[in-house]
Motif scaffolding. Sequence first.
Motif, PDB file in Angstrom:
ATOM      1  N   ARG B 104      -8.528   9.108   5.281  1.00  0.00           N
ATOM      2  CA  ARG B 104      -8.012   8.567   4.023  1.00  0.00           C
ATOM      3  C   ARG B 104      -6.586   9.022   3.767  1.00  0.00           C
ATOM      4  NH1 ARG B 104     -13.503   9.111   1.956  1.00  0.00           N
ATOM      5  NH2 ARG B 104     -14.186   7.088   1.174  1.00  0.00           N
ATOM      6  N   GLU B 105      -6.294  10.272   4.140  1.00  0.00           N
ATOM      7  CA  GLU B 105      -4.938  10.770   3.914  1.00  0.00           C
ATOM      8  C   GLU B 105      -3.924   9.898   4.649  1.00  0.00           C
ATOM      9  OE1 GLU B 105      -4.501  15.363   3.588  1.00  0.00           O
ATOM     10  OE2 GLU B 105      -6.237  14.978   4.828  1.00  0.00           O
ATOM     11  N   PHE B 107      -3.961   6.771   5.008  1.00  0.00           N
ATOM     12  CA  PHE B 107      -3.694   5.512   4.293  1.00  0.00           C
ATOM     13  C   PHE B 107      -2.877   5.776   3.032  1.00  0.00           C
ATOM     14  CE2 PHE B 107      -7.292   3.954   6.820  1.00  0.00           C
ATOM     15  CZ  PHE B 107      -6.715   2.806   7.298  1.00  0.00           C
ATOM     16  N   HIS B 108      -1.794   6.525   3.198  1.00  0.00           N
ATOM     17  CA  HIS B 108      -0.827   6.712   2.112  1.00  0.00           C
ATOM     18  C   HIS B 108      -1.411   7.433   0.909  1.00  0.00           C
ATOM     19  CE1 HIS B 108       0.444   2.748   4.002  1.00  0.00           C
ATOM     20  NE2 HIS B 108       1.211   3.665   4.505  1.00  0.00           N
ATOM     21  N   PHE B 109      -2.334   8.364   1.116  1.00  0.00           N
ATOM     22  CA  PHE B 109      -2.888   9.070  -0.037  1.00  0.00           C
ATOM     23  C   PHE B 109      -1.791   9.786  -0.821  1.00  0.00           C
ATOM     24  CE2 PHE B 109      -4.449  13.004  -1.934  1.00  0.00           C
ATOM     25  CZ  PHE B 109      -5.423  12.510  -2.776  1.00  0.00           C
ATOM     26  N   LEU B 112       0.829   7.638  -2.761  1.00  0.00           N
ATOM     27  CA  LEU B 112       0.173   7.019  -3.914  1.00  0.00           C
ATOM     28  C   LEU B 112      -0.055   8.018  -5.029  1.00  0.00           C
ATOM     29  CD1 LEU B 112      -2.360   4.802  -2.022  1.00  0.00           C
ATOM     30  CD2 LEU B 112      -0.689   3.991  -3.655  1.00  0.00           C
ATOM     31  N   VAL B 145      -5.390   1.410  -5.696  1.00  0.00           N
ATOM     32  CA  VAL B 145      -5.457   1.691  -4.263  1.00  0.00           C
ATOM     33  C   VAL B 145      -6.184   3.011  -4.016  1.00  0.00           C
ATOM     34  CG1 VAL B 145      -4.154   1.767  -2.139  1.00  0.00           C
ATOM     35  CG2 VAL B 145      -3.259   0.504  -4.068  1.00  0.00           C
ATOM     36  N   LEU B 146      -5.865   4.028  -4.821  1.00  0.00           N
ATOM     37  CA  LEU B 146      -6.516   5.323  -4.607  1.00  0.00           C
ATOM     38  C   LEU B 146      -8.030   5.208  -4.755  1.00  0.00           C
ATOM     39  CD1 LEU B 146      -4.158   7.806  -6.459  1.00  0.00           C
ATOM     40  CD2 LEU B 146      -4.721   7.832  -4.045  1.00  0.00           C
ATOM     41  N   CYS B 148      -9.934   2.673  -4.127  1.00  0.00           N
ATOM     42  CA  CYS B 148     -10.590   1.949  -3.029  1.00  0.00           C
ATOM     43  C   CYS B 148     -10.247   2.526  -1.666  1.00  0.00           C
ATOM     44  CB  CYS B 148     -10.206   0.477  -3.070  1.00  0.00           C
ATOM     45  SG  CYS B 148     -10.764  -0.311  -4.563  1.00  0.00           S
ATOM     46  N   LEU B 149      -9.442   3.585  -1.622  1.00  0.00           N
ATOM     47  CA  LEU B 149      -8.990   4.140  -0.361  1.00  0.00           C
ATOM     48  C   LEU B 149     -10.179   4.544   0.503  1.00  0.00           C
ATOM     49  CD1 LEU B 149      -6.020   4.580   0.367  1.00  0.00           C
ATOM     50  CD2 LEU B 149      -6.353   6.982  -0.080  1.00  0.00           C
ATOM     51  N   GLY B 150     -10.252   3.988   1.697  1.00  0.00           N
ATOM     52  CA  GLY B 150     -11.378   4.294   2.563  1.00  0.00           C
ATOM     53  C   GLY B 150     -12.315   3.103   2.671  1.00  0.00           C
ATOM     54  N   PRO B 236     -14.896   7.257  -5.511  1.00  0.00           N
ATOM     55  CA  PRO B 236     -13.851   7.687  -4.567  1.00  0.00           C
ATOM     56  C   PRO B 236     -14.017   9.144  -4.154  1.00  0.00           C
ATOM     57  CG  PRO B 236     -12.981   7.710  -6.782  1.00  0.00           C
ATOM     58  CD  PRO B 236     -14.368   7.182  -6.885  1.00  0.00           C
TER      59      PRO B 236
END
Lengths: 143, 501
Positions: B104-105, B107-109, B112, B145-146, B148-150, B236
């Motif tokens: 997850r990190e 994907f731009h954690f 964001l 986005v945060l 739904c991240l993952g 999340p």
Amino acid sequence: MARWPEMESVILSRATRLMMPVLIVFSVFLLLRGHNAPGGGFVGGLIASTAFALLAISDSVDVARQTLRIEPRRVMGFGLLVALSAGLIGLLSGGSFFEGVWPGIKLPVIGKLGTPMLFDIGVFFVVVGFTLTVVFTLLTEED
Amino acid sequence: MENLLVLPIVIPLVTAGFCLLASRRIRLQRSLSLFGMVALTIATLALFDAVRSEGILVIQAGAWPAPYGITLVADRLSAMMLLLSAIAGLAVTAYAGWSVGERRERFHFYPLLHVLLLGISGSFLTGDLFNLYVCFEVMLMASFVLLCLGGERAQLEGGVKYVILNLISSAIFLTATGLLYGAVGTLNMADLSVRIAQYENREVINSLAMLFLVAFGLKAALFPFAFWLPASYHTPPFAVSAIFAGLLTKVGVYALLRVFTMLFVGDPDFTHTVIGILAAASMVFGALAALSQKDIRRVFAFQIMSTVGFMALGIALGTPLAIAAVVFYLAQDVILKCNLFMLGGVADKLRGSGNLDKLGGFWKTKPFFSILFLISLLTLAGVPPLPGFWPKLALLRSTIETGEGVLVAAVVLAAFLTLFSSIRIWSGGIWRDAPPPDLEPTDLAEREKDARWMMVPAAGLSGLLLAYALAAGPVFDYAEAAADQLLNPQVYVQAVLGEGN
């Protein structure tokens, strides 16, 4: 990777090669005239990203990535920093945050240089980076 | 000194930019993030100190004068909220590296997270309603986005509810802003405060007040607009839940507080009565619903709703004591809710599940962790001398002073239900004996190691809660001064528009 056999078209691929330089020059033109006339960093950035999006569709995402050379998300980060620097220049030169600074340089085609243009350039790169991150991600099939 | 106002916006933006440049190098992003959050905390601390000693600070971005340009203002309330959000951001950044997971990190954690803080800081700083809308949007985009991240199934399901209800709220907010501009011709809050008071058609202003109440009530999770919150906050990663729980609803409460102390104060018999009814319903319903939940994060999510009810009640009462209680409530609740979700994350890490049936057995094996949890639960329940007690006491007192028996009953009932719910978590989730978790020994060792690091920021926030308990007097003095600024907007108006207004 995302090469779509049903969409492979020599015509589109050739046309894209011809269109890309035109689109990119046009996007820069829109970016530069944006201060006083319709245009600006946002529209310019969208046009520039269509150039690469077209390449991604006509050839493949990999080809488009190689042509761009830089990762789209880095373009986005760079743009953010450039846009912000326009605000900080206003602050550091003794004015307010985002106050316009005009050093008084006039160029023949471009016109007066100043921090609003720098901001627009930042916006341009943010839009290119963002749009291409989205387009490339959507065109890449997950393994 | 005024230039300090820019920093809470510039620092997250710069950090987000550099995190994007660092691209796939996660370790570098972690260090950059931590560095950015430390810088933000220092900057907001300096701003907090400046506002405390010098009064309201104002800067006109681009040097366009108010009410035409973009005004950034910090009064005592804003400065406090900025400092709290920086502290919560710092804690969550330190926590995230051990709990979010590298997938997850990537994907731009981190970018964001900083954009989220940018939106939050902007919301606290801005001096006009339109920019408040813009900052809300920045914050919401990052939060979508945060959340739904993952891309897990439950996350997307929660995400859909969250996105749709928040978009409705944004649409209502924007509509109300447009209508308000049409009615009075300005959106600068200082200017609005003057012009709304002069506006003759009370029905128009009251209708607009209700539109803003719905828009901000949705963000703040006020009954009956709150159901997106328990539907999404348990999905999340815990780090994301923690920052959302600590800050997002508080931004809504902040907006309500701002608008209903500065702008819509002409007809409190109508507007503030409506808020009072919603607040009472929120308090009782949230606390009651929390009792029916098994998932630890859903319990806390309903508790958020109940807490927001307490704060909204203070806004509805509108007396200096009640507003001071709201400010104090905000001061401890940002830290408390963030900490509860972080501690829930540690429990989940150690047991592989956040369900109360599967937790337990911590008191004997993890005494330090249990004590951290106990501090937060007692604060939630409002046990003196922990900081949850004082704002509740002040609220109860100001409710009794109004003589509204129903509201007094609601406060007492909600406080008891919250106490009961805290005891339920304590006895079921921590204290009771439970068999060791059903996990592979190697996996368990790995989890124990992560959990130890995750406890560091949680211990920091727990320490802060204890510090509040020791410094309850000074904090309350600060809250009273902040309430005084809110209830006497002339000072704010003069600071923004200049003398002669």
